[in-house]
Scaffold this active site. Structure first.
Site, PDB file in Angstrom:
ATOM      1  N   SER A  98      94.488  11.787  28.270  1.00 21.12           N
ATOM      2  CA  SER A  98      94.468  13.250  28.282  1.00 21.12           C
ATOM      3  C   SER A  98      95.590  13.808  27.426  1.00 21.12           C
ATOM      4  O   SER A  98      95.422  14.850  26.779  1.00 21.12           O
ATOM      5  CB  SER A  98      94.550  13.784  29.713  1.00 21.12           C
ATOM      6  N   GLU A  99      96.762  13.153  27.399  1.00 20.76           N
ATOM      7  CA  GLU A  99      97.842  13.553  26.499  1.00 20.76           C
ATOM      8  C   GLU A  99      98.629  12.358  25.994  1.00 20.76           C
ATOM      9  O   GLU A  99      98.810  11.360  26.711  1.00 20.76           O
ATOM     10  CB  GLU A  99      98.819  14.527  27.175  1.00 20.76           C
ATOM     11  N   THR A 100      99.091  12.489  24.767  1.00 18.36           N
ATOM     12  CA  THR A 100     100.021  11.567  24.124  1.00 18.36           C
ATOM     13  C   THR A 100     101.180  12.406  23.602  1.00 18.36           C
ATOM     14  O   THR A 100     100.958  13.479  23.019  1.00 18.36           O
ATOM     15  CB  THR A 100      99.349  10.818  22.965  1.00 18.36           C
TER      16      THR A 100
END
Length: 276
Positions: free
Chosen positions: A44-46
């Site tokens: 979902s996020e990096t």
């Protein structure tokens, strides 16, 4: 080669929270380098840790979903701060860390667990009738099942939907064909005496994630909307149940400040080759 961490956030149980990929020492990476790697991790996020521009900040953070860059996100903030500390980062304060990101400066409180001070809402207030209908359709609900709606956008574009209870939240099966541009957070209370005060779900297919397992930014917006009114000023939210996760988000409203906290554990560490 750059140091890399993958941190599980918002659960005391291994691999039952929400993972964030963290690239340390990201100087020299282009926007496309970062976006390409975020697409590849497919989380979902990096995030990418950089030296701060603002002299009052401890580090700067850039946050990417598989499809776009975000000015702020909650579980990446806690996971990245955890990774920064684990790599030897030291704040000038013994009790707080200051993160610089697209939303400005975000304070994090150090203690038994990290917690961030929710940034101001970029958009708040009631949802108009046309949008209410569209949101109900996206969630495959009758409008009568929706107790309240409000804009609670602190960066990702959240709109909050209050349902009758936690069981109604767990029963939601969205109509993805009707979802369109919405990022929708759904919340409902658990019975009195339950381990958690509320059940939360986050639907955000527009940024490449159909349902996010555990979401700090959404819980921050919900608390800014409901804590101290229809919810206690301090409580624990459950999230990720439908996805087989045991997310636990600790909420504490002190005056006008909402603190969002939870566990963070490094699940993977190593090196990654980027920016060739």
């Amino acid at each position: 080669m750059r140091r890399f961490s993958q941190v599980d956030v918002f659960s005391d149980e291994p691999f039952r929270g929400n993972p964030v990929a963290v690239v340390h020492d990201a100087n020299g990476l282009s926007d496309e380098d970062m976006a390409r790697f975020a697409r590849w991790t497919n989380l979902s996020e990096t995030t990418f840790l950089l030296p701060p521009v603002d002299p009052t900040a401890d580090y700067r953070l850039r946050i990417f979903t598989p499809s776009e860059e975000l000015p702020f996100a909650g579980h990446p903030t806690i996971g990245s701060a955890h990774a920064w500390l684990e790599a030897g980062g030291r704040s000038s304060s013994a009790t707080e860390i200051v993160q610089e990101c697209g939303a400005g400066l975000v304070r994090l409180r150090q203690g038994a667990a990290l917690a961030f001070a929710a940034p101001p809402l970029l958009r708040s207030g009631p949802v108009d009738a046309e949008d209410r209908q569209a949101i109900a359709r996206a969630l495959a609900l009758e409008e009568s099942q929706v107790r309240d709606l409000a804009w609670i956008d602190n960066g990702p574009g959240w709109v909050g939907v209050l349902l009758e209870d936690a069981a109604a939240v767990l029963a939601v099966r969205p109509d993805w064909n009707a979802f369109g541009r919405w990022n929708i957070g759904v919340v409902g209370p658990h019975p009195d005496g339950a381990e958690c005060a509320v059940e939360v779900r986050a639907f955000c297919p527009g940024v490449g994630v159909a349902e996010d397992p555990v979401t700090g930014s959404l819980n921050a917006g919900i608390a800014q909307w409901l804590a101290g009114d229809r919810l206690p000023t301090s409580y624990v939210a459950a999230q990720g149940t439908v996805l087989g996760r045991t997310g636990r988000v600790h909420v504490d409203r002190v005056g006008d400040t909402v603190w969002i906290g939870g566990s963070a554990t490094t699940a993977i560490s190593g090196q990654v080759e980027l920016g060739r």
